[in-house]
Write a protein that holds these residues in place. Sequence first.
Motif, short mmCIF file in Angstrom:
data_model
loop_
_atom_site.label_atom_id
_atom_site.label_comp_id
_atom_site.label_asym_id
_atom_site.label_seq_id
_atom_site.Cartn_x
_atom_site.Cartn_y
_atom_site.Cartn_z
N SER A 121 0.73 -1.31 0.16
CA SER A 121 -0.04 -0.08 0.07
C SER A 121 0.73 1.38 -0.09
CB SER A 121 -0.98 0.00 1.24
OG SER A 121 -1.91 -1.04 1.06
N GLU A 122 2.22 1.00 -0.10
CA GLU A 122 2.98 2.40 -0.15
C GLU A 122 2.87 3.06 -1.52
OE1 GLU A 122 6.31 2.91 3.10
OE2 GLU A 122 6.81 1.42 1.50
N ASN A 123 3.17 4.19 -1.76
CA ASN A 123 3.28 4.92 -2.91
C ASN A 123 4.71 4.80 -3.43
OD1 ASN A 123 0.58 6.09 -3.88
ND2 ASN A 123 0.83 7.03 -1.80
N MET A 124 5.02 4.29 -4.71
CA MET A 124 6.18 4.35 -5.16
C MET A 124 6.33 5.18 -6.74
SD MET A 124 9.12 1.37 -6.05
CE MET A 124 8.30 0.25 -7.33
N LEU A 125 7.28 6.08 -6.71
CA LEU A 125 7.43 7.03 -7.97
C LEU A 125 8.33 6.30 -8.78
CD1 LEU A 125 6.47 9.62 -9.36
CD2 LEU A 125 8.45 10.62 -8.21
N ILE A 126 8.45 6.09 -10.00
CA ILE A 126 9.23 5.59 -10.86
C ILE A 126 9.43 6.60 -12.00
CG2 ILE A 126 10.13 3.51 -12.27
CD1 ILE A 126 7.93 1.92 -10.93
N LEU A 127 10.79 7.06 -12.19
CA LEU A 127 11.42 7.81 -13.05
C LEU A 127 12.02 7.13 -14.14
CD1 LEU A 127 13.37 10.55 -11.15
CD2 LEU A 127 11.06 10.67 -11.98
N GLY A 128 11.67 7.44 -15.56
CA GLY A 128 12.04 6.67 -16.63
C GLY A 128 11.48 5.46 -16.44
N ALA A 129 10.08 5.32 -16.19
CA ALA A 129 9.23 4.11 -16.04
C ALA A 129 9.07 2.97 -17.33
CB ALA A 129 8.08 4.35 -15.24
N ALA A 130 9.32 3.64 -18.23
CA ALA A 130 9.25 2.70 -19.61
C ALA A 130 10.49 1.80 -20.00
CB ALA A 130 8.62 3.51 -20.54
N GLY A 131 11.69 2.16 -19.32
CA GLY A 131 12.91 1.58 -19.50
C GLY A 131 12.79 0.32 -19.10
N GLY A 132 14.14 -0.86 -19.22
CA GLY A 132 13.98 -2.33 -18.71
C GLY A 132 14.01 -2.17 -17.24
N VAL A 133 14.56 -1.30 -16.62
CA VAL A 133 14.55 -1.59 -14.96
C VAL A 133 13.29 -0.82 -14.62
CG1 VAL A 133 17.04 -1.63 -14.37
CG2 VAL A 133 15.98 0.69 -14.79
N GLY A 134 12.97 0.07 -15.25
CA GLY A 134 11.64 0.82 -14.99
C GLY A 134 10.25 -0.01 -15.01
N LEU A 135 10.15 -0.64 -16.04
CA LEU A 135 9.15 -1.56 -16.17
C LEU A 135 9.10 -2.80 -15.25
CD1 LEU A 135 8.52 -2.07 -20.09
CD2 LEU A 135 7.16 -0.80 -18.45
N ALA A 136 10.30 -3.25 -14.93
CA ALA A 136 10.77 -4.44 -14.04
C ALA A 136 10.15 -3.89 -12.51
CB ALA A 136 12.21 -4.80 -14.02
N ALA A 137 10.47 -2.41 -12.21
CA ALA A 137 10.40 -1.91 -10.76
C ALA A 137 8.60 -1.89 -10.59
CB ALA A 137 10.75 -0.62 -10.89
N ILE A 138 7.90 -1.47 -11.80
CA ILE A 138 6.53 -1.41 -11.83
C ILE A 138 6.04 -2.69 -11.48
CG2 ILE A 138 4.45 -1.27 -13.16
CD1 ILE A 138 5.89 0.99 -15.06
N GLU A 139 6.57 -4.07 -12.16
CA GLU A 139 6.03 -5.12 -11.96
C GLU A 139 6.17 -5.79 -10.59
OE1 GLU A 139 5.64 -6.88 -16.41
OE2 GLU A 139 7.50 -7.51 -14.96
N ASP A 150 14.79 5.82 -9.08
CA ASP A 150 15.48 6.70 -9.98
C ASP A 150 16.47 6.21 -10.58
OD1 ASP A 150 16.41 8.87 -11.48
OD2 ASP A 150 17.13 10.04 -9.56
N PRO A 151 16.41 5.58 -12.06
CA PRO A 151 17.51 5.14 -12.70
C PRO A 151 17.96 6.23 -13.94
CG PRO A 151 15.44 4.29 -13.90
CD PRO A 151 14.89 5.42 -12.63
N VAL A 152 17.38 7.66 -13.78
CA VAL A 152 17.62 8.34 -14.81
C VAL A 152 18.60 9.52 -14.49
CG1 VAL A 152 16.56 10.10 -16.19
CG2 VAL A 152 15.29 7.80 -15.52
N GLY A 153 18.48 9.97 -13.14
CA GLY A 153 19.30 11.33 -12.88
C GLY A 153 18.85 12.48 -13.63
N GLY A 154 19.82 13.25 -13.70
CA GLY A 154 19.38 14.63 -14.43
C GLY A 154 18.27 15.54 -13.81
#
Length: 328
Positions: free
Chosen positions: A140-158, A214-218
């Motif tokens: 039930s926690e909220n997780m924000l994913i930057l660059g969410a459509a990349g490889g690690v991002g989609l993995a993090a979503i799932e 955050d896998p993006v930085g910048g």
Amino acid sequence: MKAVVCEAWGLPDTLKVKELQDLEPAPGQVVIDVQAAGVNFPDVLIVQGKYQFKPELPFVPGSEVAGIIRSVAADVTTFKAGDKVIAFVPTGGFGQQLLAPLQALIPMPPGMDFETAAAITLTYGTSYHAIVNRAKLENSENMLILGAAGGVGLAAIEIGKALGARIIACASSDEKLEVCRQHGADVLINYSKEDLREAVKAATGGKGPDVIYDPVGGEYTEPAFRSIAWGGRHLVVGFANGDIPKMPLNLTLLKGASLMGVFWGEFTKRDPKGNAANMRQLLQWLHEGKIKPHISGRYRLEEAPQALNDMASRRVTGKIVVLPQSDC
């Protein structure tokens, strides 16, 4: 056998496909006929000499493979020729054959295809280590994913959804965000169109995300951290943007929040048993359908430089793979 060879540090276009001698295993090693090799952002950095370690030149890039064991050393009894395996190695993946030590091997589960098998170790291993071992994400926690459509991002979503979290996916286009939605994201933020802080505030009722992946930085790292919940955890996974942000450390004090470094490669060396347990859980989730790598591109061996260029220019959603045995 054919392989992609890096003879000097440079951009992917400088790589060459060369004919090399067939490989022979030394004690404790096997030779794998590589059927599929995952392409990852570190591969782009390694060939330029910009990653955490520099292989000795010349070398064959690529670290994530799936294939069939071709031969084994005389002292190897746990695997045999013909076994299907997954391997994660420092280099050598972008070739028709790979030399791998026993400790790098995972038996391929029955029914798994080679492309999926070559797409699970680094991205899912990194994301699982980050979210479970480091951030200890809770139901039930909220997780924000930057660059969410990349490889690690989609993995993090799932992985986040498998743990019962609410996922806020951020990406640079509506097309990428649609892929995020298909993989389970609850809230979508296009940070090329929306003010990130305002959108995060609206998505969390003003509370902010408990975890930031955050896998993006910048330019988006600081506004994301300024939005974090009290006691939140910001996972520093990588810098795909190319810019390492310099963040005011007083923000950690004001938010009572933590910046948490994630270096999966080092974790696998320091805690191999822990990494093996993580991989067992991931393979179980894969079997149950809770995770599934999104493979958006397939490249012949000769097209490996283009695959790396596509990765570098952020034209990739999910995972792409090189197929060293394929002519199509």
